[in-house]
Design an enzyme around this catalytic site. Structure first.
Site, PDB file in Angstrom:
ATOM      1  N   SER A 280       7.258  -6.044   4.220  1.00 48.64           N
ATOM      2  CA  SER A 280       7.942  -7.014   5.084  1.00 48.64           C
ATOM      3  C   SER A 280       8.502  -6.313   6.323  1.00 48.64           C
ATOM      4  CB  SER A 280       9.074  -7.714   4.329  1.00 48.64           C
ATOM      5  OG  SER A 280       9.936  -6.762   3.731  1.00 48.64           O
TER       6      SER A 280
ATOM      7  N   ASP B 191       6.080  -0.168  -1.220  1.00 41.84           N
ATOM      8  CA  ASP B 191       5.045  -1.209  -1.196  1.00 41.84           C
ATOM      9  C   ASP B 191       3.719  -0.638  -0.714  1.00 41.84           C
ATOM     10  OD1 ASP B 191       4.858  -3.834  -1.901  1.00 41.84           O
ATOM     11  OD2 ASP B 191       5.863  -4.616  -0.112  1.00 41.84           O
TER      12      ASP B 191
ATOM     13  N   GLU C  76       7.014 -14.487  -6.429  1.00 41.76           N
ATOM     14  CA  GLU C  76       7.486 -15.009  -5.133  1.00 41.76           C
ATOM     15  C   GLU C  76       7.076 -16.467  -4.935  1.00 41.76           C
ATOM     16  OE1 GLU C  76       6.740 -12.469  -1.753  1.00 41.76           O
ATOM     17  OE2 GLU C  76       7.353 -14.028  -0.331  1.00 41.76           O
TER      18      GLU C  76
END
Ligand code: KIV
Length: 299
Positions: free
Chosen positions: A55, A93, A191
């Site tokens: 992100s 990530d 999510e």
């Protein structure tokens, strides 16, 4: 909001210690961080895990999606977080295309994040990615899964949309979760799925589920640092699942505006904010810098 919760003294948090907290009364907490200052804040708040999420492409680097960052970019940010030596588990990530091609490449990329300081890696996808999960686990690197809305699939999904609203899609998500747990993941991010489905997934697996936009029936929750602090691009509407705990962007803008104003009005820097010479040195400097009269120079 209880911002007065005591800061705990704690030992190093590891992937196995997170896995052991499945079903614990106290939910797990994960927050993203991308650099040393944000990592220090998340650690001081005693979160269990720091996710160096891709992100960062959107919230730090200004891209429109997460698919623009590379493993090198991720390693750079993992290293910045790791230099703060948090007790929280650092989850790095794996970005888009870093675990999709072959096992050797996948393991090299996961190892790059571990060498940068991650204690575990996260990747998106369920059964489709089991080979990658197994390859990384074979290299003794803990893996966290991520299913439901997987932002790296946003082209295929047609945007950032709630997933698992239909029965067949919900079933696929449960099966993906079970496959990830069976493969040996230590946790799963869930999510943007309906809370009933999140409960079903949480009840179906023996490892913790960490929800984001997945309701309260998960073993833990994760939010993006910039979302919870109100440091988002004003033109981007925050998703409904974000609770904004502060308006840091407004506070920061106000502070910088005050500085701009102080400089322009001559009130910054003050005498107290300035280094001064001793009087003797000032006099010596005056003599040294006093220009020689032009008539003397010509003589
Ligand atoms: O990259 C990220 O921040 C994430 C969270 C949304 C879980 O994957």
């Amino acid at each position: 909001m209880n911002s007065q919760a005591p800061v705990r003294s704690r030992g190093q948090i590891t992937a196995p210690s997170i896995a052991q907290r499945k079903g614990a009364a106290e939910p797990l907490v994960m927050v993203t961080a991308y650099d040393a200052p944000s990592a220090r804040v998340v650690e001081a708040a005693a979160a269990d895990m720091i996710l160096v999420g891709d992100s960062l492409a959107m919230v730090v680097l200004g891209y429109d999606d997460t698919m623009q960052v590379t493993t090198q970019d991720m390693a750079h940010h993992v290293a910045a977080v790791a230099r703060t030596k948090p007790k929280a588990l650092i989850v790095g990530d794996l970005p888009w295309m870093s675990y999709h091609v072959d096992r050797a490449e996948t393991v090299r990329n996961a190892a790059m994040l571990v060498r940068a300081g991650a204690g575990a890696v996260k990747l998106e996808g369920g059964r489709k990615r089991i080979d990658s999960v197994q390859a990384i686990l074979d290299a003794e690197i803990p893996v966290m899964g991520h299913i439901g809305l997987t932002p790296q699939s946003m082209l295929a999904m047609g945007g950032f949309k709630v997933q698992g609203k239909q029965l067949d899609a919900a079933q696929r998500i449960v099966e993906d979760a079970m496959a990830l747990a069976e493969a040996g993941c230590f946790g799963i991010v869930l999510e943007c799925v309906p809370d009933g489905l999140a409960r079903m997934v949480t009840d179906s697996v023996s490892i913790p589920t960490i929800g984001i936009g997945a309701g309260r029936h998960c073993d833990g929750q994760v939010l993006v640092y910039h979302d919870l602090l109100g440091m988002c691009d004003g033109s981007r509407r925050a998703p409904k699942f974000v609770r904004q705990y502060a308006d840091v962007e407004a506070i920061a803008t106000e502070a910088v505006r005050a500085f701009v104003n102080d400089v322009r009005t001559g009130t910054f820097p003050s005498s107290a904010e300035t280094y001064h010479m001793t009087d003797g040195m000032n006099q010596a400097l005056d003599l040294y810098t006093t220009p020689t009269p032009r008539s003397t120079q010509l003589a």
